[in-house]
Design a protein around this motif. Structure first.
Motif, short mmCIF file in Angstrom:
data_model
loop_
_atom_site.label_atom_id
_atom_site.label_comp_id
_atom_site.label_asym_id
_atom_site.label_seq_id
_atom_site.Cartn_x
_atom_site.Cartn_y
_atom_site.Cartn_z
N GLU A 167 0.80 -1.23 0.00
CA GLU A 167 0.00 0.00 0.00
C GLU A 167 0.83 1.28 0.00
OE1 GLU A 167 -2.92 -3.11 1.32
OE2 GLU A 167 -0.77 -2.73 1.57
N THR B 268 3.15 1.52 -3.60
CA THR B 268 2.60 1.16 -4.92
C THR B 268 1.10 1.42 -4.90
OG1 THR B 268 1.87 -1.14 -4.58
CG2 THR B 268 4.23 -0.80 -4.94
N ASN B 269 0.46 1.17 -6.04
CA ASN B 269 -1.00 1.24 -6.11
C ASN B 269 -1.63 -0.12 -5.90
OD1 ASN B 269 -0.07 0.22 -8.55
ND2 ASN B 269 -1.67 1.20 -9.77
N TRP C 56 3.13 7.47 -6.03
CA TRP C 56 2.97 7.81 -4.61
C TRP C 56 4.00 8.86 -4.18
CZ3 TRP C 56 6.79 7.43 -0.93
CH2 TRP C 56 7.95 6.75 -1.33
#
Length: 307
Positions: free
Chosen positions: A89, A92-93, A114
């Motif tokens: 989380e 990254t997505n 991010w």
């Protein structure tokens, strides 16, 4: 910064030096270099670019880092992946545990956007869509033109990681080239690696924080007592398998070690590599204490001070 010149392998063979002697020389050179001050790029130049991506690693090289730091986890299909967290989380997505995703699924993630949101002052449109990297990819890109400072996680989480890592490093010739240090908070992990290949320099990470009852300090995994109670025997127990100790310096704004800790480690044959130091005044203070290296998100800052 003093850097020792290393003979390329072609020159070694041209001079007729036996390969085993060349390996010993490279390892000896690395240990000799470690006696000088080392700039360790924490997750690459992660203050300026998304950690553990080409952007961060390339910047770290350009900024004069001696070592690129890599945290390793394993994918569901047992590939070694450079990422700090157990979970996806933060950087990254994606969602969930790294170990629950195949490499193909991990490679589909955006590991850069991010950073632009978290650090707008260093944002770069190119960072969007940056990919997670495998250890193999990093080695393929840099070979032994850089040195790697690799962190392993607890063996109970990844029981195969230690052997997979050592086999990869050996196959790529990086141990013989004197191009790798392995660090861990897990004493068990380091001892496993030491049994697999005793030539790899190891560093025992420690994390000192306030005890739950608020009375004094404790070390996260119990590998040493509190710094105020640490004995020569505690340092010597680490020196049996490691060349150094990697402590945090502060906890919640308060010092947890001091110059005396550094001196005592040195007296027991251990290097001290402190983490993670980003502000110039803190860097200078630790240089004055005599630490042998620092992890930093801003290698250029440390390079300018350590010169």
């Amino acid at each position: 910064m003093k850097h020792h010149a290393r003979l390329p392998l072609a020159a070694v063979f041209a001079l007729g030096i036996a390969p085993l002697a060349a390996q010993a020389d490279a390892l000896e050179q690395q240990l000799d270099d470690l006696q000088g001050f080392q700039i360790i790029a924490h997750r690459g130049a992660s203050g300026y670019a998304p950690e553990h991506t080409w952007f961060a690693y390339d910047k770290a090289r350009d900024m004069g880092a001696d070592y690129l730091e890599l945290d390793l986890h394993m994918s569901a299909d047992n590939q070694l992946v450079a990422i700090h967290d157990d979970t996806l989380e933060r950087t990254t997505n994606g969602e969930g545990n790294v170990k629950d995703h195949t490499l193909e699924a991990l490679k589909a993630l955006d590991a850069g956007s991010w950073f632009n949101q978290a650090h707008p002052e260093y944002a770069n449109d190119d960072y969007a869509g940056a990919k997670l990297l495998t250890l193999d990819e990093v080695i393929d890109r840099y070979g032994d033109s850089v040195r790697y400072y690799i962190e392993t996680k607890s063996p109970d989480r990844y029981p195969e990681l230690q052997r997979a890592l050592v086999e990869t490093l050996e196959a790529e010739g990086l141990v013989d080239a004197g191009a790798v240090v392995i660090q861990s908070f897990s004493q068990d992990s380091l001892k496993q690696i030491h049994e697999l290949n005793a030539d790899i320099p190891l560093v025992q990470l420690v994390w000192y924080s306030t005890a739950e009852d608020g009375d004094g300090l404790v070390e996260w995994t119990g590998v040493t007592p509190a710094p105020s109670e640490i004995t020569d025997a505690d340092f010597q127990a680490i020196a049996d398998y490691a060349v150094g100790i990697g402590p945090n310096v502060t906890y919640e704004g308060q010092d947890v070690i001091d110059a005396g800790f550094v001196d005592q480690a040195h007296a027991n044959g251990l290097l001290v590599h402190a983490y993670t130091i980003n502000e110039p005044d803190a860097m200078q203070r630790l240089l004055d204490w005599g630490v042998d290296g620092m992890f930093t998100n801003f290698p250029d800052r440390l390079n300018s001070i350590a010169e």
